[in-house]
Design a protein around this motif. Structure first.
Motif, PDB file in Angstrom:
ATOM      1  N   SER A  29      46.498  38.362  32.939  1.00  0.00           N
ATOM      2  CA  SER A  29      45.947  39.723  32.941  1.00  0.00           C
ATOM      3  C   SER A  29      44.808  39.851  33.944  1.00  0.00           C
ATOM      4  CB  SER A  29      45.445  40.095  31.540  1.00  0.00           C
ATOM      5  OG  SER A  29      46.517  40.077  30.610  1.00  0.00           O
ATOM      6  N   ALA A  30      44.000  38.796  34.088  1.00  0.00           N
ATOM      7  CA  ALA A  30      42.914  38.823  35.072  1.00  0.00           C
ATOM      8  C   ALA A  30      43.492  38.935  36.481  1.00  0.00           C
ATOM      9  CB  ALA A  30      42.061  37.563  34.952  1.00  0.00           C
ATOM     10  N   LEU A  31      44.596  38.225  36.737  1.00  0.00           N
ATOM     11  CA  LEU A  31      45.255  38.332  38.044  1.00  0.00           C
ATOM     12  C   LEU A  31      45.809  39.745  38.262  1.00  0.00           C
ATOM     13  CD1 LEU A  31      47.120  34.911  37.970  1.00  0.00           C
ATOM     14  CD2 LEU A  31      45.365  35.560  39.630  1.00  0.00           C
ATOM     15  N   ALA A  32      46.334  40.351  37.186  1.00  0.00           N
ATOM     16  CA  ALA A  32      46.857  41.720  37.290  1.00  0.00           C
ATOM     17  C   ALA A  32      45.744  42.709  37.613  1.00  0.00           C
ATOM     18  CB  ALA A  32      47.549  42.112  35.989  1.00  0.00           C
ATOM     19  N   VAL A  33      44.596  42.538  36.965  1.00  0.00           N
ATOM     20  CA  VAL A  33      43.452  43.420  37.240  1.00  0.00           C
ATOM     21  C   VAL A  33      43.009  43.258  38.691  1.00  0.00           C
ATOM     22  CG1 VAL A  33      41.021  43.838  36.709  1.00  0.00           C
ATOM     23  CG2 VAL A  33      42.659  43.479  34.855  1.00  0.00           C
ATOM     24  N   PHE A  34      42.972  42.007  39.164  1.00  0.00           N
ATOM     25  CA  PHE A  34      42.608  41.772  40.573  1.00  0.00           C
ATOM     26  C   PHE A  34      43.572  42.496  41.507  1.00  0.00           C
ATOM     27  CE2 PHE A  34      43.362  39.454  44.508  1.00  0.00           C
ATOM     28  CZ  PHE A  34      42.084  39.414  45.053  1.00  0.00           C
ATOM     29  N   MET A  35      44.872  42.428  41.192  1.00  0.00           N
ATOM     30  CA  MET A  35      45.872  43.052  42.062  1.00  0.00           C
ATOM     31  C   MET A  35      45.715  44.574  42.072  1.00  0.00           C
ATOM     32  SD  MET A  35      49.909  42.151  42.265  1.00  0.00           S
ATOM     33  CE  MET A  35      50.469  43.112  40.882  1.00  0.00           C
ATOM     34  N   VAL A  36      45.444  45.167  40.906  1.00  0.00           N
ATOM     35  CA  VAL A  36      45.237  46.626  40.847  1.00  0.00           C
ATOM     36  C   VAL A  36      44.023  47.035  41.678  1.00  0.00           C
ATOM     37  CG1 VAL A  36      44.619  48.536  39.319  1.00  0.00           C
ATOM     38  CG2 VAL A  36      46.364  46.911  38.613  1.00  0.00           C
TER      39      VAL A  36
ATOM     40  N   ASN B 265      37.922  33.925  32.662  1.00  0.00           N
ATOM     41  CA  ASN B 265      39.181  33.956  33.438  1.00  0.00           C
ATOM     42  C   ASN B 265      38.912  34.299  34.900  1.00  0.00           C
ATOM     43  OD1 ASN B 265      41.133  33.233  31.495  1.00  0.00           O
ATOM     44  ND2 ASN B 265      41.092  35.303  30.618  1.00  0.00           N
ATOM     45  N   TYR B 266      37.965  35.209  35.127  1.00  0.00           N
ATOM     46  CA  TYR B 266      37.632  35.600  36.500  1.00  0.00           C
ATOM     47  C   TYR B 266      36.875  34.468  37.215  1.00  0.00           C
ATOM     48  CZ  TYR B 266      39.059  40.259  35.097  1.00  0.00           C
ATOM     49  OH  TYR B 266      39.792  41.328  34.649  1.00  0.00           O
ATOM     50  N   THR B 267      36.007  33.763  36.458  1.00  0.00           N
ATOM     51  CA  THR B 267      35.293  32.624  37.047  1.00  0.00           C
ATOM     52  C   THR B 267      36.279  31.546  37.466  1.00  0.00           C
ATOM     53  OG1 THR B 267      33.421  33.082  35.596  1.00  0.00           O
ATOM     54  CG2 THR B 267      33.501  30.914  36.630  1.00  0.00           C
ATOM     55  N   LYS B 268      37.261  31.276  36.582  1.00  0.00           N
ATOM     56  CA  LYS B 268      38.301  30.288  36.907  1.00  0.00           C
ATOM     57  C   LYS B 268      39.102  30.734  38.134  1.00  0.00           C
ATOM     58  CE  LYS B 268      42.659  28.502  35.030  1.00  0.00           C
ATOM     59  NZ  LYS B 268      43.612  28.593  33.901  1.00  0.00           N
ATOM     60  N   MET B 269      39.401  32.032  38.191  1.00  0.00           N
ATOM     61  CA  MET B 269      40.230  32.556  39.278  1.00  0.00           C
ATOM     62  C   MET B 269      39.533  32.392  40.630  1.00  0.00           C
ATOM     63  SD  MET B 269      42.024  36.293  39.350  1.00  0.00           S
ATOM     64  CE  MET B 269      40.528  37.254  39.429  1.00  0.00           C
ATOM     65  N   PHE B 270      38.245  32.695  40.684  1.00  0.00           N
ATOM     66  CA  PHE B 270      37.532  32.685  41.966  1.00  0.00           C
ATOM     67  C   PHE B 270      36.963  31.322  42.345  1.00  0.00           C
ATOM     68  CE2 PHE B 270      37.027  37.294  40.883  1.00  0.00           C
ATOM     69  CZ  PHE B 270      37.796  37.767  41.941  1.00  0.00           C
ATOM     70  N   THR B 271      36.712  30.452  41.378  1.00  0.00           N
ATOM     71  CA  THR B 271      36.006  29.200  41.710  1.00  0.00           C
ATOM     72  C   THR B 271      36.802  27.933  41.429  1.00  0.00           C
ATOM     73  OG1 THR B 271      34.976  29.136  39.506  1.00  0.00           O
ATOM     74  CG2 THR B 271      33.773  30.290  41.249  1.00  0.00           C
TER      75      THR B 271
ATOM     76  N   TRP C 262      43.542  31.376  45.958  1.00  0.00           N
ATOM     77  CA  TRP C 262      43.188  31.771  47.318  1.00  0.00           C
ATOM     78  C   TRP C 262      44.378  31.621  48.259  1.00  0.00           C
ATOM     79  CZ3 TRP C 262      39.405  34.855  47.652  1.00  0.00           C
ATOM     80  CH2 TRP C 262      38.325  34.763  46.763  1.00  0.00           C
ATOM     81  N   GLN C 263      45.243  30.628  47.981  1.00  0.00           N
ATOM     82  CA  GLN C 263      46.463  30.501  48.768  1.00  0.00           C
ATOM     83  C   GLN C 263      47.336  31.733  48.563  1.00  0.00           C
ATOM     84  OE1 GLN C 263      47.531  27.812  50.888  1.00  0.00           O
ATOM     85  NE2 GLN C 263      49.043  29.360  51.418  1.00  0.00           N
TER      86      GLN C 263
END
Length: 294
Positions: free
Chosen positions: A266-273, A54-60, A66-67
């Protein structure tokens, strides 16, 4: 009483209920969210462990992420470098001994007592390209060439939402800063006046230094609010057009509850925290300074 307060075991006993509530309602959900972020889960069927995918998808892979990060940073920059200076100027204005200052103070603070949803709906009507007051006013002033679909154009949508959030919360910061200014003893200004420091010099050498703790609190509050922005964007544009106003909190909501992709949400939530914690820590390091005494 003093004997009881000096006993560390009794102090720990008093702190235990609050600590328990904090762990149950704050810490445990964060740990569970971090666990869900490592799963492929739609919220109904059994989870599948996928590690950091999920984190790989989020960043790459996910370009809209990124927007959303950039848009959240835009809210942060506007909150700190535009909203806060405007609030400071208004606080200086209403702290002056002039006729009607209470009336001005109430007027500037009035938007804060309105809910974010109400304010957002109000401005949606103002921005409406057909019946909105803004385009009508610009036509009346001979600026018809500048009219447009403010919330429907990728070039103006984000700016339009930023203006609304600034208008909504500028009074909140103003009130905090005004309260801080009232705590500065008047004799400092009188002494400075005898030395020829009036106007901007008094603000620079007395108000700014003695208000530094309050300013630091305002900056941290603005940053945290900017990174958590959700309601205004959701009501006014729902992230559109073409993700031009999407922020991290809205994207997390869309992924988790509309697309039923709880793992990625949830991965986006962790990034935001983590984003909030890191930026708050950096701000505390940058803004911490020795207390000034006159």
């Amino acid at each position: 009483m003093e004997k009881a307060l000096s006993n560390k075991k009794i102090i720990a006993l008093f702190l235990l209920p609050g600590l328990t509530v904090f762990l149950i309602f704050y810490f445990v959900p964060i740990v569970m969210t971090a666990y869900y972020s490592l799963q492929d889960w739609d919220g109904i069927n059994p989870m599948t462990f996928i590690g950091l995918d999920n984190y790989t998808k989020m960043f790459t892979v996910d370009k809209s992420f990124w927007q959303a990060v950039w848009n959240s940073l835009a809210f942060l920059l506007v909150g700190v470098f535009i909203q806060l200076p405007v609030s400071f100027a208004l606080a200086l204005l209403v702290s002056r001994k002039m006729k009607g200052r209470k009336w001005f103070r109430n007027i500037y603070f009035f938007p804060v007592v309105m809910s974010t949803t109400m304010v957002s709906l109000l401005w949606v009507k103002i921005y409406d390209p057909n019946i909105g007051m803004l385009n009508t006013l610009m036509d009346t002033l001979g600026l018809g060439a500048w009219t447009g679909a403010w919330l429907g154009d990728t070039k103006t949508a984000l700016l339009s939402v930023l203006i609304v959030t600034t208008w909504h919360y500028v009074g909140y910061n103003m009130l905090i800063l005004f309260a801080g200014m009232q705590g500065i003893p008047e004799q400092y200004y009188e002494a400075a006046k005898l030395d020829g420091a009036t106007g901007w010099k008094a603000v620079r050498h007395i108000t700014f230094p003695l208000l530094s703790d309050v300013l630091r609190i305002c900056i941290v509050l603005n940053v945290i609010y900017a990174l958590k922005t959700f309601e205004s964007v959701y009501v006014m544009t729902n992230g559109g057009p073409l993700n031009s106003t999407t922020v991290i909190a809205l994207k997390m909501f869309q992924e988790a509850f509309l697309k039923q992709n709880f793992g990625y949400g949830s991965a986006l939530a962790v990034f935001m925290v983590l984003e909030c914690l890191i930026i708050s820590w950096v701000l505390n390091k940058i803004l911490t300074q020795e207390k000034i005494e006159y």
